[in-house]
Design a protein around this motif. Structure first.
Motif, PDB file in Angstrom:
ATOM      1  N   PHE A  80       0.732  -1.096   0.094  1.00  0.00           N
ATOM      2  CA  PHE A  80       0.126  -0.039   0.033  1.00  0.00           C
ATOM      3  C   PHE A  80       0.746   1.224   0.104  1.00  0.00           C
ATOM      4  CE2 PHE A  80      -2.176   3.549   1.568  1.00  0.00           C
ATOM      5  CZ  PHE A  80      -3.406   3.553   0.879  1.00  0.00           C
ATOM      6  N   GLY A  81       1.988   1.247   0.834  1.00  0.00           N
ATOM      7  CA  GLY A  81       2.755   2.449   0.641  1.00  0.00           C
ATOM      8  C   GLY A  81       3.507   2.804  -0.617  1.00  0.00           C
ATOM      9  N   THR A  82       3.693   1.658  -1.298  1.00  0.00           N
ATOM     10  CA  THR A  82       4.508   1.784  -2.619  1.00  0.00           C
ATOM     11  C   THR A  82       3.408   2.225  -3.648  1.00  0.00           C
ATOM     12  OG1 THR A  82       5.935  -0.108  -1.963  1.00  0.00           O
ATOM     13  CG2 THR A  82       5.564   0.383  -4.484  1.00  0.00           C
TER      14      THR A  82
ATOM     15  N   LEU B 235       3.670   6.035  -5.327  1.00  0.00           N
ATOM     16  CA  LEU B 235       3.962   5.947  -6.827  1.00  0.00           C
ATOM     17  C   LEU B 235       2.646   6.791  -7.271  1.00  0.00           C
ATOM     18  CD1 LEU B 235       5.312   2.479  -7.818  1.00  0.00           C
ATOM     19  CD2 LEU B 235       6.494   4.867  -7.853  1.00  0.00           C
ATOM     20  N   ARG B 236       1.691   6.645  -6.824  1.00  0.00           N
ATOM     21  CA  ARG B 236       0.322   7.152  -7.241  1.00  0.00           C
ATOM     22  C   ARG B 236       0.492   8.828  -7.257  1.00  0.00           C
ATOM     23  NH1 ARG B 236      -5.462   7.010  -4.230  1.00  0.00           N
ATOM     24  NH2 ARG B 236      -3.820   7.917  -2.738  1.00  0.00           N
ATOM     25  N   ASN B 237       0.870   9.069  -5.909  1.00  0.00           N
ATOM     26  CA  ASN B 237       1.087  10.649  -6.010  1.00  0.00           C
ATOM     27  C   ASN B 237       2.098  11.241  -6.723  1.00  0.00           C
ATOM     28  OD1 ASN B 237      -1.050  10.566  -3.759  1.00  0.00           O
ATOM     29  ND2 ASN B 237       0.508  10.507  -2.013  1.00  0.00           N
TER      30      ASN B 237
ATOM     31  N   LYS C  77       1.720  14.164  -9.215  1.00  0.00           N
ATOM     32  CA  LYS C  77       2.449  15.444  -9.109  1.00  0.00           C
ATOM     33  C   LYS C  77       3.188  15.704 -10.619  1.00  0.00           C
ATOM     34  CE  LYS C  77       2.732  15.723  -4.174  1.00  0.00           C
ATOM     35  NZ  LYS C  77       3.689  15.712  -3.039  1.00  0.00           N
ATOM     36  N   LEU C  78       3.646  14.774 -10.962  1.00  0.00           N
ATOM     37  CA  LEU C  78       4.301  15.188 -12.463  1.00  0.00           C
ATOM     38  C   LEU C  78       3.646  15.192 -13.751  1.00  0.00           C
ATOM     39  CD1 LEU C  78       7.425  12.396 -11.807  1.00  0.00           C
ATOM     40  CD2 LEU C  78       7.408  14.972 -11.599  1.00  0.00           C
TER      41      LEU C  78
ATOM     42  N   ASN D 236      -2.806   8.588 -14.304  1.00  0.00           N
ATOM     43  CA  ASN D 236      -3.052   7.845 -13.401  1.00  0.00           C
ATOM     44  C   ASN D 236      -1.926   6.582 -13.452  1.00  0.00           C
ATOM     45  OD1 ASN D 236      -5.617   8.733 -12.502  1.00  0.00           O
ATOM     46  ND2 ASN D 236      -6.805   7.638 -14.262  1.00  0.00           N
ATOM     47  N   PHE D 237      -1.712   6.158 -12.074  1.00  0.00           N
ATOM     48  CA  PHE D 237      -0.825   5.162 -11.880  1.00  0.00           C
ATOM     49  C   PHE D 237      -1.614   3.843 -12.304  1.00  0.00           C
ATOM     50  CE2 PHE D 237       0.729   1.799  -8.845  1.00  0.00           C
ATOM     51  CZ  PHE D 237       1.848   1.832  -9.516  1.00  0.00           C
ATOM     52  N   VAL D 238      -0.912   2.959 -13.059  1.00  0.00           N
ATOM     53  CA  VAL D 238      -1.544   1.746 -13.678  1.00  0.00           C
ATOM     54  C   VAL D 238      -0.789   0.732 -13.414  1.00  0.00           C
ATOM     55  CG1 VAL D 238      -2.673   0.563 -15.444  1.00  0.00           C
ATOM     56  CG2 VAL D 238      -2.959   2.944 -15.365  1.00  0.00           C
TER      57      VAL D 238
END
Length: 167
Positions: A65-67, A71-73, A77-78, A84-86
């Motif tokens: 979950f932390g990873t 990565l999603r944040n 931001k970028l 979206n992170f997939v």
């Protein structure tokens, strides 16, 4: 294609479901980040369960979950709110991520050669999770204190989906 593990996180960052299919190697020389198995091994009709594996399973869920959260944040931001992170890939596994509009997060770890599993995670959400967990009047809507999804039909259907459809 091989599926190593599957996790569901609720909107409060609690792991409400986890399932693992492949055991972690027992040797410490070539340590792998591959997930361990929650299913106890059966020998002579007796199940053998080791104590530390339960702690490791919870720690693995927190790390995953932390990873995903980090990565999603970073992707937002970028790339902005529309990106979206997939998925991401390491040398030993590939992590697939799907988030529902109600902030339920589905995470699947597979081998590195597997294609994008976003559609499969959507199918698990729509056809299995909604049908067997959300529509079940006995299932809690919130999972306080880590009380997870405890539904035999969901577990059996997930097992069939992974072994038949994704194999």
């Amino acid at each position: 294609m091989t599926v190593y593990s599957f996790y569901i996180f609720d909107r409060h960052a609690e792991c409400i479901y986890k399932r693992r299919w492949l055991p972690r190697p027992t040797s410490t020389v070539g340590k792998s980040s591959r997930p361990t198995s929650d299913t106890p091994t059966v020998a002579n009709g007796l199940a053998s369960v080791s104590g530390p594996s339960t702690r490791t399973t919870d720690d693995d869920a927190k790390l995953i979950f932390g990873t995903v959260f980090s990565l999603r944040n970073m992707v937002r931001k970028l790339g902005g709110e529309d990106d979206n992170f997939v998925t991401y890939r390491t040398s030993q596994y590939k992590l697939h991520y799907y988030e529902t509009p109600t902030n339920i997060k589905f995470v699947m770890l597979t081998d590195v050669k597997s294609p994008n599993m976003r559609v499969a995670l959507q199918q698990i959400y729509i056809n299995l999770y909604v049908e067997y967990v959300v529509k079940n009047p006995l299932s809690p809507t919130e999972h306080p204190g880590g009380e997870g999804v405890n539904n035999e039909l969901f577990e059996q259907s997930l097992e069939q989906f992974v072994t038949r459809v994704l194999a």
